[in-house]
Design a protein around this motif. Sequence first.
Motif, mmCIF file in Angstrom:
data_model
loop_
_atom_site.group_PDB
_atom_site.id
_atom_site.type_symbol
_atom_site.label_atom_id
_atom_site.label_comp_id
_atom_site.label_asym_id
_atom_site.label_seq_id
_atom_site.Cartn_x
_atom_site.Cartn_y
_atom_site.Cartn_z
ATOM 1 N N PHE A 231 60.007 54.654 28.264
ATOM 2 C CA PHE A 231 59.324 53.913 27.435
ATOM 3 C C PHE A 231 58.589 54.619 26.272
ATOM 4 C CE2 PHE A 231 61.551 50.259 28.890
ATOM 5 C CZ PHE A 231 62.440 49.790 27.982
ATOM 6 N N LEU A 232 58.332 55.232 25.352
ATOM 7 C CA LEU A 232 57.764 55.786 24.692
ATOM 8 C C LEU A 232 56.660 55.537 24.061
ATOM 9 C CD1 LEU A 232 60.044 58.923 23.046
ATOM 10 C CD2 LEU A 232 58.470 58.867 25.349
ATOM 11 N N ALA A 233 55.286 55.741 23.976
ATOM 12 C CA ALA A 233 54.399 55.156 23.433
ATOM 13 C C ALA A 233 54.184 56.220 21.766
ATOM 14 C CB ALA A 233 52.875 55.291 23.743
ATOM 15 N N ALA A 234 53.898 55.885 20.499
ATOM 16 C CA ALA A 234 53.569 56.188 19.203
ATOM 17 C C ALA A 234 53.535 57.986 19.879
ATOM 18 C CB ALA A 234 53.074 55.486 18.735
ATOM 19 N N ASP A 235 52.048 57.957 20.384
ATOM 20 C CA ASP A 235 51.709 59.733 20.178
ATOM 21 C C ASP A 235 52.221 60.442 20.968
ATOM 22 O OD1 ASP A 235 50.995 58.518 22.323
ATOM 23 O OD2 ASP A 235 49.036 58.839 22.657
ATOM 24 N N GLN A 236 53.617 59.555 21.470
ATOM 25 C CA GLN A 236 54.514 61.080 22.205
ATOM 26 C C GLN A 236 56.149 61.234 22.425
ATOM 27 O OE1 GLN A 236 55.063 58.060 25.695
ATOM 28 N NE2 GLN A 236 54.666 59.761 27.208
ATOM 29 N N LEU A 237 56.190 60.804 20.671
ATOM 30 C CA LEU A 237 57.510 60.557 19.708
ATOM 31 C C LEU A 237 57.751 62.499 19.602
ATOM 32 C CD1 LEU A 237 57.002 57.674 17.601
ATOM 33 C CD2 LEU A 237 58.985 58.209 19.399
ATOM 34 N N ASN B 41 69.212 50.886 27.287
ATOM 35 C CA ASN B 41 69.480 52.287 26.991
ATOM 36 C C ASN B 41 70.411 53.405 27.300
ATOM 37 O OD1 ASN B 41 66.719 52.079 25.440
ATOM 38 N ND2 ASN B 41 65.755 52.072 27.848
ATOM 39 N N THR B 42 70.949 53.351 28.372
ATOM 40 C CA THR B 42 72.075 53.804 28.655
ATOM 41 C C THR B 42 73.251 53.224 27.411
ATOM 42 O OG1 THR B 42 71.882 53.360 31.001
ATOM 43 C CG2 THR B 42 74.464 53.807 30.400
ATOM 44 N N LEU B 43 73.566 52.185 26.963
ATOM 45 C CA LEU B 43 73.979 52.083 25.589
ATOM 46 C C LEU B 43 74.200 52.757 24.310
ATOM 47 C CD1 LEU B 43 76.930 50.232 25.118
ATOM 48 C CD2 LEU B 43 74.904 48.652 24.464
ATOM 49 N N LEU B 44 72.995 52.199 24.887
ATOM 50 C CA LEU B 44 72.128 53.343 22.953
ATOM 51 C C LEU B 44 72.524 54.604 23.151
ATOM 52 C CD1 LEU B 44 68.491 50.817 22.554
ATOM 53 C CD2 LEU B 44 71.023 51.359 21.264
ATOM 54 N N ASN B 45 71.615 55.182 23.996
ATOM 55 C CA ASN B 45 72.410 56.796 24.575
ATOM 56 C C ASN B 45 73.822 57.176 24.742
ATOM 57 O OD1 ASN B 45 68.915 57.922 24.815
ATOM 58 N ND2 ASN B 45 68.764 56.146 25.713
ATOM 59 N N HIS B 46 74.017 56.904 24.859
ATOM 60 C CA HIS B 46 75.569 57.496 25.416
ATOM 61 C C HIS B 46 76.622 56.734 23.870
ATOM 62 C CE1 HIS B 46 80.024 56.213 26.204
ATOM 63 N NE2 HIS B 46 79.988 57.157 26.765
ATOM 64 N N CYS B 47 76.262 56.102 23.614
ATOM 65 C CA CYS B 47 76.511 55.837 22.036
ATOM 66 C C CYS B 47 76.144 56.126 20.822
ATOM 67 C CB CYS B 47 76.672 54.310 21.750
ATOM 68 S SG CYS B 47 77.912 53.294 22.174
ATOM 69 N N GLY B 48 75.261 57.070 20.776
ATOM 70 C CA GLY B 48 74.056 57.927 20.142
ATOM 71 C C GLY B 48 73.927 57.112 19.161
ATOM 72 N N ARG C 193 61.032 40.122 24.810
ATOM 73 C CA ARG C 193 59.467 39.805 25.002
ATOM 74 C C ARG C 193 58.556 40.122 26.075
ATOM 75 N NH1 ARG C 193 62.161 34.311 28.516
ATOM 76 N NH2 ARG C 193 59.967 33.176 27.946
ATOM 77 N N ASN C 194 58.838 41.357 26.424
ATOM 78 C CA ASN C 194 57.888 41.552 27.639
ATOM 79 C C ASN C 194 56.768 42.448 26.245
ATOM 80 O OD1 ASN C 194 56.167 42.808 29.577
ATOM 81 N ND2 ASN C 194 57.451 43.907 30.236
ATOM 82 N N PRO C 195 55.553 42.005 26.662
ATOM 83 C CA PRO C 195 53.906 42.672 25.565
ATOM 84 C C PRO C 195 53.984 43.907 26.239
ATOM 85 C CG PRO C 195 53.932 40.267 26.323
ATOM 86 C CD PRO C 195 55.008 40.346 27.589
ATOM 87 N N TYR C 196 54.404 44.236 27.841
ATOM 88 C CA TYR C 196 54.370 46.190 27.422
ATOM 89 C C TYR C 196 54.931 46.460 26.706
ATOM 90 C CZ TYR C 196 54.211 49.974 31.208
ATOM 91 O OH TYR C 196 54.156 50.757 31.491
ATOM 92 N N LYS C 197 55.834 46.032 26.489
ATOM 93 C CA LYS C 197 56.774 47.081 26.200
ATOM 94 C C LYS C 197 56.793 46.741 24.400
ATOM 95 C CE LYS C 197 60.770 46.627 28.710
ATOM 96 N NZ LYS C 197 62.608 46.081 28.950
ATOM 97 N N HIS C 198 55.916 45.974 23.653
ATOM 98 C CA HIS C 198 56.060 46.274 21.821
ATOM 99 C C HIS C 198 54.894 47.278 21.782
ATOM 100 C CE1 HIS C 198 55.857 41.477 22.813
ATOM 101 N NE2 HIS C 198 56.543 42.327 22.805
ATOM 102 N N GLY C 199 55.421 47.925 20.393
ATOM 103 C CA GLY C 199 54.636 48.847 19.531
ATOM 104 C C GLY C 199 54.797 50.447 20.448
ATOM 105 N N ARG C 200 56.162 50.415 21.261
ATOM 106 C CA ARG C 200 56.655 51.664 21.934
ATOM 107 C C ARG C 200 57.948 51.707 21.579
ATOM 108 N NH1 ARG C 200 53.865 52.983 27.254
ATOM 109 N NH2 ARG C 200 52.866 51.682 27.875
ATOM 110 N N PHE C 201 59.003 52.972 22.132
ATOM 111 C CA PHE C 201 59.905 52.734 21.614
ATOM 112 C C PHE C 201 61.107 53.254 22.739
ATOM 113 C CE2 PHE C 201 56.821 54.103 19.183
ATOM 114 C CZ PHE C 201 57.403 54.334 16.916
ATOM 115 N N THR C 202 62.286 53.079 22.607
ATOM 116 C CA THR C 202 63.390 53.553 23.617
ATOM 117 C C THR C 202 62.908 54.579 23.610
ATOM 118 O OG1 THR C 202 64.567 53.513 21.821
ATOM 119 C CG2 THR C 202 64.773 51.503 23.122
ATOM 120 N N PRO C 203 63.720 55.161 25.055
ATOM 121 C CA PRO C 203 63.685 56.955 25.876
ATOM 122 C C PRO C 203 65.141 56.909 24.782
ATOM 123 C CG PRO C 203 64.526 55.022 27.088
ATOM 124 C CD PRO C 203 63.580 54.243 25.790
#
Length: 419
Positions: free
Chosen positions: A27-33, A326-333, A345-355
Amino acid sequence: MTRCRLCGSAALASVVDLGATPPCESFLAADQLDEPEPAYPLHLRVCTDCWLAQIPPLIKPEETFTEYAYFSSYSTSWVEHARTFVADAVQRLALGPGDKGAFVVEVASNDGYLLSHMVDRGIRCLGIEPSVNVGAAARDAGVPTLTEFLSPDTGSAVRAEHGPADLVVANNVYAHIPDVVGFTQGLRALVADDGWVSIEVQHLLTLIEENQYDTIYHEHFQYYTVASAARALASGGLALVDVELLPTHGGSIRLWARPAEAAGEPSRRVADVLAREKAAGLQELSGYTEFSARVAKVRRDLLKFLIEAAERGETVVGYGAPGKGNTLLNHCGIRPDLLPYTVDRNPYKHGRFTPGTRVPILPPEQIAADKPDYVLVLPWNLRAELTEQLSFVHAWGGRLVFPVPELSIVEVASGKGTA
């Protein structure tokens, strides 16, 4: 990939090619986009000699699991599944508490979601978890945890320090290791000569039958039938003695194994599942040839729904940010023009972006705030749990969308679900 990682054969046949995707938990942080994002081929093949389905080991486990985004305790149903397993295993194996009682080891113990139930029962236990962050969470919760990857040397060291384990648990990890032989030898090093090993792993039979292609990702190096799992266990000196069919992860197998010298004859359930796999054609190429076409239909149907919803001016948001999603999103574009965000529900992922697809991940409360027309449920394997949790979308006429095994749009009943 030129050789099977289990038997060494060069006879590998294509099952499905999903193109190239980033690692599903990166998962990407905002500064990695604006930074480059590596993508790796995701091509499932099957060995026509031992019938182990596998992808090339392009990513080392150390790259994925040293810092990990998945915490098991955020799934209510998974914690309950673990509690039930512990209760059943304690009874089945007569595991007693105290210093002179049983010793239980869990490999890939995550945040202590399972061993916490052993701790509550006073049963001596140890988790072996390679991810530093989730292992720390387990220790904070009072679960003794060693931060290591399992190898024959690790297994021997743990045995020397703590004694042999009466039960070794390896849930949802047997697919995650490229060195299947070395990992199995590590299990054998941990377990007592008359002890038990319990492994839960997704069943290739249901993966094929139910179009569960989104569970193919770089963390999963191999995909097991009972037949191929028995061969893998034998490579490390373990013998399969029993199997249970489970509904978890869309269809899993629980393998009960023992050191070969103590195993005895396998149960009738083993023979029954082997017969089912053979009848499904999974011991020959015919069982795999139509899978790729069915995968393509899942992609077309989901894209058609999302495009038509957008053209009607309807809003679709996601629920969950699991690896399979993420497999689904990437395969489908699928990108933010069709799915402006997903929640988790996982706060670790909040503010991040799907790979790869760069879909923002927000807190679950965002759904109630925005009242979308549809919620695309990415962890479809938790369908019953999430249908209840998301029953609040009924209040504004929202509906749930499940993409696998085929596109399903559900009008949820009014209930007590909360964001």
